[in-house]
Design an enzyme around this catalytic site. Structure first.
Site: not given
Ligand SMILES: NC(=O)c1ccc[n+]([C@@H]2O[C@H](COP(=O)([O-])OP(=O)(O)OC[C@H]3O[C@@H](n4cnc5c(N)ncnc54)[C@H](O)[C@@H]3O)[C@@H](O)[C@H]2O)c1
Ligand SMILES: [Zn+2]
Length: 379
Positions: A269, A137, A253, A159, A265, A283, A201, A262, A243, A258
């Site tokens: 999307h 939990r 949310e 989130k 987006h 993305h 972003e 978007n 943010k 929030r």
């Molecule tokens: N929780 C939230 O509020 C929120 C907001 C936006 C996006 N997201 C989520 O985030 C995800 C996307 O995140 P992302 O773009 O970081 O993708 P990711 O985590 O897949 O990272 C992108 C790539 O970069 C590599 N990488 C990361 N850091 C590195 C570093 N320092 N050196 C070398 N390689 C590195 C990773 O291994 C991966 O291959 C999605 O799943 C999305 O839904 C969540």
């Molecule tokens: Zn985004």
């Protein structure tokens, strides 16, 4: 929210009552992570007695010095680490991975005093955060984001979640971290395309909330692309603050505040859906083209001057980001938008700029306006 700065460290405090935490932005100070974490843990009931942690990361990070640096600092601060390494990529953010991580925690006899360290991009942050939110939990969660997207977006806001095969991010929770540790030097190993996607972003924050920041991005674009530490620290800390200001006013949310995040987006999307998640548009690239299309829509409604769209296109171009939906069918995009979760009573809702630094959620745009904006963004 307070910012404290010296030349190499920027710190901001996210005020969420009993769930308050600090975000520390540094460049090349991996050893300081240990004392930061200890302090953050000691400020919480569960964390005070924490002596062990599960470090969750992916294979890319594990093959670089980042994982060992992080664990070294934690061990030095009296926190014994066990490491779980997952395959990189969005496909890892699923129930099977969560289940494997629950097994790891059970295997190390984890209890509520065991910390989870999320070391990686947004995929690892969301997945590790979900595991931390649900195991026993709720375990103390430290975010150590290493992609630009994770540093400016996913690690702030609380989130966490995983994907269902038919729906992204649908299984999740709100779980605030005990702290966020950001070392911009980790970005030195980030592939250029991933850096660019994070920058989409970053640009978004300027358009939706902070015109002066947009000006600064224009002025500092060369330093940012060259990954100069001062420039990176400044933009990462600024985005975290922007943010955090939004999410602290709408932690779960519920108020609609929030929604401003978007911008870009709704179309973005749809671009991802129509392009088929096949790598044609990542993305951040979809969001970049989406922001341009949505600016054109705001123009169509008479909300903004074309000059704003032109400035946006120029900045995106400097960052190597697309500003067109090249090759995608506007009608298909419109159809994909009709499934957007912001929609109400069958009307597509958009977050559109009123001027640089201010946006509004609206359902004033009809299908013909949207098609017009998409056609104008197709070349
Ligand atoms: N929780 C939230 O509020 C929120 C907001 C936006 C996006 N997201 C989520 O985030 C995800 C996307 O995140 P992302 O773009 O970081 O993708 P990711 O985590 O897949 O990272 C992108 C790539 O970069 C590599 N990488 C990361 N850091 C590195 C570093 N320092 N050196 C070398 N390689 C590195 C990773 O291994 C991966 O291959 C999605 O799943 C999305 O839904 C969540
Ligand atoms: Zn985004």
């Amino acid at each position: 929210m307070a910012d404290r700065a010296d030349a190499h460290e920027l710190r901001l405090d996210v005020a969420l009552g009993p769930r308050s935490y600090a975000i520390q932005v540094v460049s090349g100070r991996p050893a300081h992570l240990g004392s930061f974490t200890r302090r953050a843990l000691d400020a919480t009931w569960a964390g005070k007695a924490c002596r062990s942690a599960l470090v969750i990361t992916d294979q890319n990070l594990a093959s670089l010095p980042h994982a060992a640096n992080c664990e070294g600092a934690l061990e030095h601060a009296g926190i014994a680490c066990r490491r779980a390494v997952l395959a990189p990529g969005e496909a890892t953010k699923n129930l099977g991975s969560a289940s494997r991580l629950f097994d790891e925690l059970v295997g190390m006899k984890a209890d509520r005093h065991t910390a989870v360290i999320a070391l990686g991009g947004g995929v690892i942050g969301d997945l590790a955060g979900f595991v931390a939110a649900t195991y026993a939990r709720g375990l103390p969660l430290l975010m150590v984001p290493t992609s630009l997207l994770a540093q400016v977006d996913s690690s702030v806001g609380g989130k966490v979640g995983i994907n269902h095969p038919q729906a992204k991010n649908i299984i999740g929770a709100f779980h605030q971290p005990i702290g966020v540790w950001i070392d911009t030097d980790t970005l030195n190993t980030l592939p250029p395309r991933e850096l660019r996607c994070g920058l989409a972003e970053v640009v978004k924050y300027g358009v939706i909330l902070d015109a002066a920041f947009f000006d600064e991005l224009e002025a500092a674009s060369a330093a940012i692309i060259a990954r100069q530490p001062e420039a990176l620290r400044a933009i990462v800390a600024r985005c975290c603050r922007l943010k955090a200001e939004v999410v602290t006013r709408d932690e779960r949310e519920e108020t609609g505040l929030r929604a401003v995040l978007n911008f870009g987006h709704t179309v973005g999307h749809a671009i991802e859906a129509v392009a088929g998640y096949n790598g044609h548009f990542q993305h951040g690239e979809a969001v970049a083209a989406g922001m341009v299309a949505e600016c054109r829509l705001a123009q169509r409604l008479g909300w903004i001057d074309p000059a704003l769209t032109e400035r946006l296109i120029l900045l995106l171009d400097r960052f190597g980001l697309p500003s067109s939906i090249s090759g995608l069918d506007p009608a298909q995009l419109l159809e994909a938008m009709s499934r957007d979760k912001k929609n109400q009573r069958g009307k597509v809702r958009f977050v559109l700029p009123r001027c640089l630094g201010r946006v509004e959620l609206t359902d004033a745009a009809g299908p013909e306006d949207v098609l017009h904006a998409l056609n104008a963004t197709g070349a």
